[in-house]
Write a protein that holds these residues in place. Structure first.
Motif, PDB file in Angstrom:
ATOM      1  N   PRO A  66      63.735  -5.487   9.311  1.00 49.52           N
ATOM      2  CA  PRO A  66      62.317  -5.235   9.600  1.00 49.52           C
ATOM      3  C   PRO A  66      61.564  -6.496  10.016  1.00 49.52           C
ATOM      4  N   GLU A  67      62.015  -7.664   9.531  1.00 54.61           N
ATOM      5  CA  GLU A  67      61.331  -8.915   9.846  1.00 54.61           C
ATOM      6  C   GLU A  67      61.615  -9.387  11.269  1.00 54.61           C
ATOM      7  N   PHE A  68      62.555  -8.753  11.963  1.00 57.86           N
ATOM      8  CA  PHE A  68      62.839  -9.148  13.338  1.00 57.86           C
ATOM      9  C   PHE A  68      62.185  -8.191  14.331  1.00 57.86           C
ATOM     10  N   MET A  69      61.301  -7.307  13.859  1.00 58.78           N
ATOM     11  CA  MET A  69      60.623  -6.396  14.775  1.00 58.78           C
ATOM     12  C   MET A  69      59.776  -7.170  15.783  1.00 58.78           C
ATOM     13  N   VAL A  70      58.919  -8.045  15.302  1.00 63.24           N
ATOM     14  CA  VAL A  70      58.057  -8.825  16.203  1.00 63.24           C
ATOM     15  C   VAL A  70      58.857  -9.887  16.956  1.00 63.24           C
ATOM     16  N   PRO A  71      59.743 -10.680  16.298  1.00 63.59           N
ATOM     17  CA  PRO A  71      60.571 -11.615  17.075  1.00 63.59           C
ATOM     18  C   PRO A  71      61.401 -10.927  18.155  1.00 63.59           C
ATOM     19  N   GLY A  72      61.766  -9.665  17.937  1.00 63.92           N
ATOM     20  CA  GLY A  72      62.499  -8.936  18.956  1.00 63.92           C
ATOM     21  C   GLY A  72      61.689  -8.787  20.226  1.00 63.92           C
ATOM     22  N   VAL A  73      60.385  -8.506  20.086  1.00 60.98           N
ATOM     23  CA  VAL A  73      59.504  -8.425  21.257  1.00 60.98           C
ATOM     24  C   VAL A  73      59.404  -9.788  21.927  1.00 60.98           C
ATOM     25  N   GLU A  74      59.284 -10.850  21.124  1.00 56.78           N
ATOM     26  CA  GLU A  74      59.161 -12.198  21.681  1.00 56.78           C
ATOM     27  C   GLU A  74      60.410 -12.585  22.472  1.00 56.78           C
ATOM     28  N   LEU A  75      61.607 -12.281  21.922  1.00 51.80           N
ATOM     29  CA  LEU A  75      62.842 -12.610  22.611  1.00 51.80           C
ATOM     30  C   LEU A  75      62.967 -11.826  23.913  1.00 51.80           C
ATOM     31  N   ALA A  76      62.631 -10.544  23.873  1.00 50.66           N
ATOM     32  CA  ALA A  76      62.688  -9.736  25.089  1.00 50.66           C
ATOM     33  C   ALA A  76      61.683 -10.231  26.125  1.00 50.66           C
ATOM     34  N   THR A  77      60.496 -10.631  25.661  1.00 52.15           N
ATOM     35  CA  THR A  77      59.478 -11.153  26.584  1.00 52.15           C
ATOM     36  C   THR A  77      59.983 -12.408  27.285  1.00 52.15           C
ATOM     37  N   LYS A  78      60.600 -13.311  26.529  1.00 49.40           N
ATOM     38  CA  LYS A  78      61.126 -14.549  27.127  1.00 49.40           C
ATOM     39  C   LYS A  78      62.165 -14.234  28.202  1.00 49.40           C
TER      40      LYS A  78
END
Length: 801
Positions: free
Chosen positions: A365-377
């Motif tokens: 669950p803690e990688f929900m937001v970092p997942g968006v950041e990685l995809a954005t990059k």
């Protein structure tokens, strides 16, 4: 779970060889199923076309002179439209296997011209679907070197077999974390940097089903240029069996495997209004990206907009809002979904996807937001564009589990002594937080390990990293005493009943535990608590109250196919209630047609007739005897259940209260209700109702003495009242002399006017076994008199004249 070696090394700094990595993966519980080291691509080399001349007998073919770097040129016939002098490509010599066309090359003639190999296209090497021309490499490609090494195709692919309790290992990063914790390298690339956005995301998200969606993150990236993803990404996706589609879709697939974080992308211009996360509604349908239309139910979670359903949440996206080459504005979604709901939705719709595979096991669950950041990059790097801020809805943060861990549990549960410092170090390297330094510590479970709940789970983590191969083999200790019995009494009786019934010529059947409701009602069932809430078929709605319906149906199926004389049995469970105490162990059997036991005794009708009540009775008694029931004390009474014929059935009892079984011919109404025909009889014996035998202390083994004298059989026919049971008469005859008389059986029953009103004749066969001496005629006459006297005394019967 599949990944390539170079992909793993993006997350793991290590000098270990492929063999060492494979061995370590298996030793820490991530069992390696296969390794593909791309051996098929090793024979291909980089070669240069020196000359290209038209084939003398074919306008579309050319004869090439090719420099393979071996010092001499070779002649190749080629039909590629882009073949020309100076082109550098991939060459396959004779003897090489070309995987794309499943052919091993040899020297051959094409239209009369010899060809010593071939220049290959991408499809022939299974690099893509491109086959309009041969591979065209840059001018600086080194002639004569390995094409696979030059194109980075010599990248071994590893496949591991994951158990359902390891959602953290559904990502390459998670696998690298385990290998680093085992001491095989250093983990790298863990943190994901945040990307600043301009303004808020214009598309808002409303969660109407928070129990199904604990969190949702959404970001818009404007001005993207979608197209093919880069070669390195395509090669990795192809290596694990995924087909590259376009850069935006490939990014979501890449992050799914790279970090175990499934994502979804919407074409923002195809989304009408805002997004709503809700339950499905009756009539909801969606055309998914697999080209199939799915009907949705209120038990499923969906993402919808003003146009309707756009995605089956956590399982598969819709085709309408999917990204294609015309996409310029993209919405990147990263959400959390209830694992059980995802599993149920996928199973109901029959959809298996990589996203479902991860969500139903539990993602971090803690990688929900970092997942968006990685995809954005990745989107910005590959497609350009300008991102907005990320809109996060519903996520309340993760509360880690804390497990109290006595370090002595490692020794207690595994038998291996692991130092306290090593145990704590292993847990720390795996990402667990350790609080305290005593013999009992509190361990904080990381967010990516939802499978860890208790101290036994922590012991498992310590042991798989410490190494179960450190267990020292030890021989089994010798026993000082004879082992006790291993099987339970019920298991022994089950096996014995099966043997006894098989010996009697019956064939064992295994029938369903579920039967139709109308069949259950015929055999005393039909209660609401025995109905299945989700039956596998409409005609399997009730738990069976008896084994007989299934056996009778099986006999009828045999009869329908021309085998009318069958004898079947089954030893299994029946259900009287929905509690464990309501389940019984029963031995049951049926005979149909003329399937009598051969050699079972005398038959006064001459030829074998149809099966009847006495055949069922004999089978039941045989099963009881095999199970250890005291058959000499059994009582046969009337009053069998309603599914039996009232005048041709009986109940087997031990004393007035203990019912051990029932037997008889089946009632015509029962057969009509089951839609079966033919002479049928059967029995049921309650194996679990047989009392345990009393243990008798003995100092010596009992001797089985065989008489040296031949047994003699004598027949008697008694006239008794019709109400007298045959069993009462046989017991009276047996009791006349228990030492000499070893068996009494009925072989004839006759009723007629010559006997008088209310009378019947019962003929019995008495087996007399002399033990001490040969009996004289006087001895037999005296014994016969005792039998007649005993029968008269107990039944009122007289010898038939």
């Amino acid at each position: 779970m599949k990944f390539t070696l170079s992909w793993l090394k993006d997350h793991l700094e290590t000098d270990a060889t492929l063999e060492e990595i494979v061995e370590r993966l298996t030793s820490i519980g991530l069992e390696v199923e296969s390794v593909d080291d791309k051996a098929a691509l090793k024979p291909f080399v980089i070669a240069k076309i020196l000359t290209a001349e038209r084939h003398p007998d074919a306008d579309k073919l050319q004869v090439l002179t090719v420099d393979t770097g071996a010092g001499t040129s070779v002649q190749v016939v080629c039909g590629a439209p882009n073949a020309r002098a100076g082109l550098i490509g991939a060459f396959a010599a004779p003897g090489a296997y070309v995987p794309g066309i499943d052919v091993t090359l040899s020297v051959g003639k094409i239209r009369g011209v010899e060809s010593h190999g071939m220049m290959c296209s991408e499809r022939e090497l299974q690099l893509s679907d491109e086959h309009n021309g041969i591979i065209d490499l840059p001018a600086d490609a080194p002639i004569g070197t390995s094409f696979a090494a030059y194109a980075h195709l010599d990248d071994p692919m590893i496949e591991i077999n994951l158990t359902p309790n390891r959602p953290d290992a559904t990502s390459v990063h998670g696998i690298a974390r385990d290998l680093a914790a085992s001491g095989l390298g250093t983990l790298k690339g863990g943190a994901v940097a945040s990307i600043a956005g301009e303004g808020d995301c214009p598309v808002k998200v409303t969660i109407e089903a928070p129990d199904l969606c604990p969190g949702f993150a959404l970001r818009l990236v404007r001005g993207v240029k979608n197209g093919p993803s880069p070669k390195w990404m395509q090669q990795r996706l192809l290596a694990i069996g995924l087909r590259p589609i376009n850069a935006l879709v490939d990014i979501t697939n890449y992050v799914t495997f790279d970090r175990g974080r499934p994502l979804h992308v919407f074409d923002a211009k195809k989304v009408a209004g805002n997004l709503v996360v809700r339950r499905g509604r009756e009539g909801d349908k969606v055309l998914a990206v697999d080209g199939r239309e799915y009907a949705l139910t209120p038990e499923m979670c969906v993402i919808s907009d003003d146009n309707g359903v756009e995605s089956i949440a956590g399982v598969m996206g819709g085709e309408h809002s999917g990204c294609d080459e015309n996409t310029t504005d993209v919405l990147i979604e990263s959400a959390l979904w209830a694992p059980l709901n995802i599993a149920r939705t996928g199973r109901t719709l029959g959809i298996i996807t990589d996203a479902r595979y991860r969500f139903e096991r539990g993602v971090d669950p803690e990688f929900m937001v970092p997942g968006v950041e990685l995809a954005t990059k990745l989107v910005l790097d590959l497609c350009g564009g300008a991102p907005t801020k990320t809109d996060v809805v519903g996520y309340a943060g993760h509360t880690p589990k804390v497990v109290t861990f006595p370090l002595s549990e490692v020794k207690r549960l595994t038998g291996i002594e692991v130092a306290k410092a090593e145990s704590l170090d292993i847990l720390t390297r795996l990402g667990f937080g350790v609080m305290g330094d005593g013999d009992v510590v509190d361990v904080t479970v990381p967010s990516w390990r939802p499978d860890v709940d208790g101290k036994a789970d922590l012991v498992e983590e310590v042991m798989r990293i410490h190494g179960v191969d450190n267990i020292v083999p030890q021989p089994l200790g010798a026993h000082d005493a004879v082992n006790g019995k291993i099987l339970t009494t019920l298991q022994i009786r089950t096996s014995s009943a099966r043997r006894a019934l098989a010996v009697r010529g019956m064939m064992e059947a295994v029938t369903w535990s579920f039967i139709p409701a109308r069949h259950a009602e015929l055999f005393g069932g039909g209660q609401e608590n025995l109905k299945l809430s989700n039956p596998i078929a409409s005609d399997m709605s009730d738990m069976r109250p008896s084994l007989l319906p299934g056996l009778i149906a099986a006999a009828q199926r045999n009869a329908d196919r021309g085998l009318g004389d069958v004898a079947l049995f089954e030893v299994s469970g029946t259900y009287e209630s929905d509690t464990p105490e309501g389940q019984r162990r029963v031995a049951a059997g049926i005979r149909r047609g003329t399937a009598k036991l051969e050699g079972s005794g005398r038959n006064w009708s001459g030829n074998a007739g149809n099966v009847g009540v006495f055949d069922a009775k004999a089978d039941a008694i045989a099963a009881l005897e095999a199970c250890g029931a005291p058959v000499d004390r059994l009582q046969i009474e009337t009053g069998a259940p309603a599914w039996y014929h009232p005048g041709r059935s009986g109940v087997i009892k031990l004393g007035p209260k203990v019912v051990l079984g029932t037997f008889g011919e089946f009632h015509p109404k029962t057969l009509e209700g089951l839609d079966v025909s033919g002479p049928l009889c059967g029995f049921e014996v309650y194996v679990d109702a047989i009392p345990e035998p009393k243990a008798k202390p003995t100092k010596t083994k009992p001797k089985l003495e065989l008489s040296p004298f031949q047994a003699v059989k004598r027949d008697f026919a008694f006239v008794v009242d019709k109400v007298v049971e045959a069993g009462t008469l046989t017991r009276a005859a047996l009791a006349a002399d228990k030492k000499l008389i070893t068996a009494v059986s009925v072989f004839d029953i006759f009723e007629g006017a010559s006997l008088g009103e209310g009378k019947k004749s019962v003929a019995i066969e008495v087996t007399i076994q002399p033990v001490e001496k040969t009996l004289t005629d006087q001895d037999f006459e005296a014994l016969a008199a005792k039998i007649v006297e005993n029968v008269k005394k107990q039944t009122g019967g007289v010898l038939r004249s």
